[in-house]
Motif scaffolding. Structure first.
Motif, PDB file in Angstrom:
ATOM      1  N   GLY A   8     -49.278  12.683 -61.125  1.00 54.91           N
ATOM      2  CA  GLY A   8     -49.816  11.330 -62.268  1.00 54.91           C
ATOM      3  C   GLY A   8     -48.772  10.695 -62.072  1.00 54.91           C
ATOM      4  N   ASP A   9     -48.940   9.933 -63.795  1.00 55.60           N
ATOM      5  CA  ASP A   9     -48.442   9.066 -63.794  1.00 55.60           C
ATOM      6  C   ASP A   9     -47.461   9.497 -64.803  1.00 55.60           C
ATOM      7  N   HIS A  10     -45.618   8.944 -64.722  1.00 57.96           N
ATOM      8  CA  HIS A  10     -44.937  10.185 -65.834  1.00 57.96           C
ATOM      9  C   HIS A  10     -43.963   8.748 -65.870  1.00 57.96           C
ATOM     10  N   LEU A  11     -43.842   8.939 -67.010  1.00 60.25           N
ATOM     11  CA  LEU A  11     -42.466   7.574 -67.533  1.00 60.25           C
ATOM     12  C   LEU A  11     -41.299   8.106 -66.062  1.00 60.25           C
ATOM     13  N   ALA A  12     -40.491   6.672 -66.291  1.00 65.38           N
ATOM     14  CA  ALA A  12     -39.321   7.060 -65.285  1.00 65.38           C
ATOM     15  C   ALA A  12     -37.951   7.582 -66.083  1.00 65.38           C
ATOM     16  N   ALA A  13     -37.316   9.073 -65.503  1.00 63.02           N
ATOM     17  CA  ALA A  13     -35.960   9.436 -65.817  1.00 63.02           C
ATOM     18  C   ALA A  13     -35.521   8.141 -66.947  1.00 63.02           C
ATOM     19  N   GLU A  14     -34.951   6.698 -66.093  1.00 68.43           N
ATOM     20  CA  GLU A  14     -34.510   6.176 -66.511  1.00 68.43           C
ATOM     21  C   GLU A  14     -34.578   5.321 -68.162  1.00 68.43           C
ATOM     22  N   LEU A  15     -36.217   5.334 -67.726  1.00 69.95           N
ATOM     23  CA  LEU A  15     -36.520   4.469 -69.582  1.00 69.95           C
ATOM     24  C   LEU A  15     -36.340   5.818 -70.283  1.00 69.95           C
TER      25      LEU A  15
END
Length: 275
Positions: A8-15
């Motif tokens: 599914g949709d997850h936060l970017a690691a950089e963010l």
């Protein structure tokens, strides 16, 4: 802001990295979006935890490195008295003045029986009149939020609730009933007349306390007994019907009903002073 994978949709690691490092370039909208997403996404919360675990560990190690010399220099806390710890599990230290007050009231009642000429032949004993409600003040003090500074801690403890209520009530009865036996013996009053009413009033104060607070319940029962029985008995000689042997079945029924109500309302016992 986000990357899509097979789950599914997850936060970017950089963010996530910028969020954990408190990057000043991170806008308010981005911060809000990260926090809103973390509330509903366990995977991203796990990633956040893994990112900050190293920093947290380093912080704790640094704090402990500073505290360890001071802790080592402190003298060990002496072990408390084992019997004192057991006593605190059953009774609160704040109850001691109330035990003393109860003893003083009973001694004054005994003095009235012995030396007051107004109590002529045929008038009931003051000790007998006070005995049924004698434990109620101490029962109220045993579970009073205002009197016990540790009330909140005890109410939330694993052994809080009905177990603690019964322990403290038993502690009150263990102290007050022997007082009544001694004073009653000195006044020539048989415990057969007051013991069952005493237990019934105690159970009733706890049962009513699950609805209105044990302090209010105890005060209300004392006021009811004083208005309905004690005051009329002081102005008229005669038989004290509520404490005659014929009333014993009614007191026994009241004791059973109080115990049943307390069992049904056991969950309210952690807030007996503030329902």
């Amino acid at each position: 802001m986000r990357v899509r994978d097979h789950d599914g949709d997850h936060l970017a690691a950089e963010l996530v990295r910028r969020y954990t490092s408190d990057d000043p370039a991170l806008t308010v909208d981005e911060t809000w979006a990260v926090e809103a997403h973390l509330e509903s996404c366990a995977a991203c919360r796990g990633q956040l935890a893994s990112d900050i675990s190293g920093d947290v560990t380093a912080l704790l190690e640094g704090v402990w490195a500073e505290l360890e010399p001071a802790v080592a220099a402190c003298a060990p806390q002496p072990a408390g008295n084992r019997w004192l710890r057991h006593l605190h599990a059953w009774a609160s230290p704040v109850m001691l003045p109330w035990f003393g007050m109860t003893a003083l009231v009973l001694l004054l009642a005994l003095a009235v029986d012995a030396w007051t000429p107004l109590l002529r032949e045929g008038y009931p004993s003051m000790v007998l009149l006070l005995a049924p409600v004698a434990p109620l003040v101490c029962v109220a003090a045993a579970w009073s939020r205002g009197l016990d500074p540790a009330h909140e801690v005890l109410a939330g403890a694993a052994r809080g609730g009905v177990e603690l209520v019964l322990r403290r009530t038993a502690a009150v009865l263990v102290v007050v009933i022997p007082m009544l036996l001694v004073v009653g013996w000195a006044a020539g009053t048989s415990p057969a007349r007051w013991l069952l009413p005493c237990l019934a009033f105690t159970a009733g104060s706890l049962a009513l306390g699950s609805f209105v607070g044990v302090t209010r319940a105890a005060v209300g029962l004392i006021a009811l007994w004083a208005g309905a029985v004690v005051l009329p008995s002081l102005f008229a000689a005669g038989s004290l019907l509520p404490l005659e042997p014929s009333a014993a079945p009614l007191w026994g029924a009241a004791l059973v009903v109080g115990g049943m109500v307390l069992a049904v309302r056991s969950r309210a016992c952690t807030r007996l002073d503030n329902p």
